[in-house]
Design an enzyme around this catalytic site. Structure first.
Site, PDB file in Angstrom:
ATOM      1  N   TYR A   1      -8.244   2.903   6.375  1.00 10.82           N
ATOM      2  CA  TYR A   1      -9.002   3.254   5.179  1.00 10.82           C
ATOM      3  C   TYR A   1     -10.491   3.087   5.455  1.00 10.82           C
ATOM      4  O   TYR A   1     -11.189   2.365   4.756  1.00 10.82           O
ATOM      5  CB  TYR A   1      -8.561   2.403   3.982  1.00 10.82           C
ATOM      6  CG  TYR A   1      -7.195   2.785   3.456  1.00 10.82           C
ATOM      7  CD1 TYR A   1      -7.040   3.896   2.635  1.00 10.82           C
ATOM      8  CD2 TYR A   1      -6.071   2.037   3.797  1.00 10.82           C
ATOM      9  CE1 TYR A   1      -5.789   4.262   2.164  1.00 10.82           C
ATOM     10  CE2 TYR A   1      -4.812   2.396   3.333  1.00 10.82           C
ATOM     11  CZ  TYR A   1      -4.682   3.514   2.506  1.00 10.82           C
ATOM     12  OH  TYR A   1      -3.441   3.870   2.041  1.00 10.82           O
TER      13      TYR A   1
ATOM     14  N   ASP B   1       0.796  -1.222   0.000  1.00 10.01           N
ATOM     15  CA  ASP B   1       0.000   0.000   0.000  1.00 10.01           C
ATOM     16  C   ASP B   1       0.833   1.278   0.000  1.00 10.01           C
ATOM     17  O   ASP B   1       0.603   2.173  -0.807  1.00 10.01           O
ATOM     18  CB  ASP B   1      -0.932   0.007   1.211  1.00 10.01           C
ATOM     19  CG  ASP B   1      -1.742   1.277   1.302  1.00 10.01           C
ATOM     20  OD1 ASP B   1      -2.513   1.546   0.363  1.00 10.01           O
ATOM     21  OD2 ASP B   1      -1.603   2.008   2.293  1.00 10.01           O
TER      22      ASP B   1
ATOM     23  N   GLU C   1       4.695  10.668   4.012  1.00  4.75           N
ATOM     24  CA  GLU C   1       4.124   9.398   3.575  1.00  4.75           C
ATOM     25  C   GLU C   1       4.169   9.299   2.055  1.00  4.75           C
ATOM     26  O   GLU C   1       4.139  10.299   1.339  1.00  4.75           O
ATOM     27  CB  GLU C   1       2.670   9.305   4.054  1.00  4.75           C
ATOM     28  CG  GLU C   1       1.935   8.039   3.681  1.00  4.75           C
ATOM     29  CD  GLU C   1       2.387   6.832   4.474  1.00  4.75           C
ATOM     30  OE1 GLU C   1       3.430   6.270   4.097  1.00  4.75           O
ATOM     31  OE2 GLU C   1       1.719   6.465   5.457  1.00  4.75           O
TER      32      GLU C   1
ATOM     33  N   ASP D   1       4.358   0.687   4.107  1.00  4.09           N
ATOM     34  CA  ASP D   1       4.137  -0.540   4.866  1.00  4.09           C
ATOM     35  C   ASP D   1       3.963  -1.703   3.899  1.00  4.09           C
ATOM     36  O   ASP D   1       4.231  -1.580   2.704  1.00  4.09           O
ATOM     37  CB  ASP D   1       2.916  -0.385   5.782  1.00  4.09           C
ATOM     38  CG  ASP D   1       1.658  -0.035   4.982  1.00  4.09           C
ATOM     39  OD1 ASP D   1       1.744   0.096   3.747  1.00  4.09           O
ATOM     40  OD2 ASP D   1       0.580   0.111   5.593  1.00  4.09           O
TER      41      ASP D   1
END
Length: 562
Positions: free
Chosen positions: A331, A171, A540, A174
């Site tokens: 999510y 994703d 991120e 991670d």
């Protein structure tokens, strides 16, 4: 907003209350054209507490949904000659305000030819963006895999449920394979390749985007088990691999993982409509892309699975975090699942021509994302665009115009440069992502507008999109590139376990490996950014961040070579 509309400044508008009564009042605006040029149209955006306009003359009033009202000249008030003054007005309920605050318009969009980047730059970044996806591959990799520091990983995925669930994308930084953003990413990559094929080909990246879509759709096919029957009630879709809490407790390379990686099932008893419908969209859009490449057999396989999975999604409805509660903190679905059903239906209609899918798309469509952005959670504005293309219905065009008026004239911009009006900023977590998604959709909408000979509006949206992407590439006050590998000064510490080359997120020094092409989260509301991998908000990276960003690059490249 109307084509050729000129947004007025505060000095050109005088507001007064002409009459009032218990529960209502008449407001008057004197509008003056202080320029030496005729205005074919005009508009202002005003803000006032509890402004509730009931009727208007010489103008129209559109509630933008965020405490502001868009006023546009119409009828006798539509145009203004140089130096001309007109009086327009409205009736409203409630208490009369002392004043109407006029929201300052942004500067005029920077002309296309002022961009510091050219087609070669966009091509280079698009090619790098494709490299980022290769870095996210899970499973058994080819010996000549383009990312040398990546190897085989996740080879036991699905073993706990007796199914091969290897492959797909990790994703973000991670190693969870979240079903919702993964299927969304595949759909948007397909959409970009279909809409802006010439841009992808000009960058030499078309085969790469096809490879990425093929890689993910292979995984989605393995994730769907219809148990060999026509009965939907025994269908199973595996919507996630990996426990997020266990996964996030580990900082290291995917190749070295040794934690258990459970597979999470979506069934008729535990439905997960957001994921299954989004997967149907990914399979249908992937089929269109495969057919473009001449692989009809592959396209047929994808369509068959997409139709079955869509039927399952409609028949067994329920929010997916009830089936996979472990995904809720990462999510969680906020927009509901109706937007995914409508979105998937548009792709199935385009892929099959079956009018029932178009009817289903219109039935489930709601403009839930008008004042937000296209995201993995909400594709309503992208659905509006496809429905506008399919039907020509004005209501979809109106929703799109309201959406882009919000982004162009209401959303705050970070400080820009002499050649950039600044990044449109709505949220700190992935601020670049939201702007890139909107840029991609704006470029796609601009294509439709050009077919309707609304070139000025199309140019306005293209300039906005170019500003957003150029800002990310380094046309910002810090001259900093938010794309790893591009420019003289770019992010060195994206929040990514594999690229870090360390076993601790807080280890000193830059990442050992360049995560080329990754778009990092972006600046905060003040335009500040710290290149620190421990800052998982600003630094991120994620597969959904790059999806529409890649498409927008292809769109800008496509536009530059026309």
């Amino acid at each position: 907003m109307s084509e050729n509309s000129n947004q007025l400044s505060e000095s050109q508008v005088d507001f007064s209350v002409k009459d009032s009564w218990n529960g209502g009042y008449v407001g008057s605006l004197v509008i003056q054209n202080t320029s030496s040029d005729a205005l074919d149209s005009w508009s202002i955006v005003v803000r006032s507490d509890d402004l509730d306009i009931k009727d208007s003359w010489g103008m129209t009033a559109t509630d933008l949904g965020d405490g502001t009202i868009l006023l546009e000249g119409s009828g006798y008030g539509a145009s203004l000659e140089p130096g001309q003054t007109i009086s327009v007005g409205f009736t409203a309920s409630g208490d009369a305000p002392d004043t109407l605050d006029i929201v300052s318009p942004p500067q005029d969009p920077a002309p296309d030819d002022t961009s510091p980047f050219d087609s070669d730059d966009y091509a280079q970044v698009l090619d790098l963006s494709m490299d980022f996806y290769y870095a996210q591959y899970s499973g058994d990799l080819d010996e000549d895999h383009p990312i040398e520091w990546r190897g085989d990983s996740g080879l036991e995925d699905g073993a706990d449920v007796g199914r091969d669930l290897t492959g797909g994308f990790y994703d973000a930084g991670d190693h969870v394979k979240f079903g919702l953003p993964q299927a969304y990413t595949s759909t948007i990559l397909s959409m970009g390749a279909l809409e802006f094929e010439d841009g992808y080909r000009a960058a030499g990246s078309y085969n790469d985007v096809v490879a990425h879509v093929s890689w993910v759709t292979d995984y989605l096919l393995r994730s769907y088990d219809d148990n060999g029957t026509a009965d939907l009630s025994d269908d199973v879709f595996y919507g996630q691999v990996g426990n997020p809490e266990d996964d996030h407790a580990y900082w290291g390379a995917a190749e070295d993982m040794d934690m258990e990686r459970p597979a999470y099932a979506i069934t008729a008893d535990q439905p997960g409509t957001e994921v299954t419908a989004q997967a149907a969209a990914a399979l249908a859009s992937g089929a269109l892309l495969m057919r473009e490449t001449g692989d009809d057999s592959r396209a047929d396989t994808l369509i068959e699975a997409a139709e079955s999975l869509f039927a399952f999604s409609v028949q067994y409805q329920g929010t997916y975090t009830d089936a996979i509660p472990e995904a809720a903190d990462f999510y969680g679905s906020h927009s509901g699942y109706e937007d995914e059903i409508a979105w998937a239906a548009t792709w199935l209609y385009e892929a099959t021509g079956d009018e029932e899918y178009l009817a289903k798309a219109e039935e489930y469509y709601q403009p839930s994302g008008t004042y937000w952005a296209m995201t993995w959670d909400d594709q309503s504005m992208a659905t509006a665009l496809k429905l506008a293309e399919f039907t020509g219905d004005q209501k979809y065009l109106d929703d799109l115009d309201q959406h882009f008026d919000h982004w162009l004239y209401v959303v705050d911009r970070l400080d820009g440069t002499d050649t950039n009006n600044g990044l449109a900023w709505i949220d700190e977590w992935g601020s670049n992502r939201y702007a890139a998604n909107t840029a991609f959709l704006a470029l796609d909408y601009a294509q439709l507008l050009r077919t309707q000979e609304e070139d000025d509006r199309a140019d306005e949206l293209t300039a906005f999109a170019r500003d957003q992407i150029d800002y990310m590439l380094g046309d910002n006050p810090d001259e900093f590139s938010y794309v790893v590998g591009f420019g003289d000064d770019f992010a060195q510490q994206p929040h990514h376990r594999g690229a870090s080359g360390t076993d601790h997120v807080g280890a000193d020094g830059d990442n050992l490996y360049d995560l080329n092409g990754a778009l990092v989260g972006g600046p905060d509301q003040s335009g500040n950014y710290v290149d620190d991998r421990t800052d998982y908000v600003g630094n991120e990276v994620a597969i959904d961040y790059n999806a529409a960003f890649s498409g927008a690059l292809a769109g800008l490249l496509d536009d530059s070579i026309l």
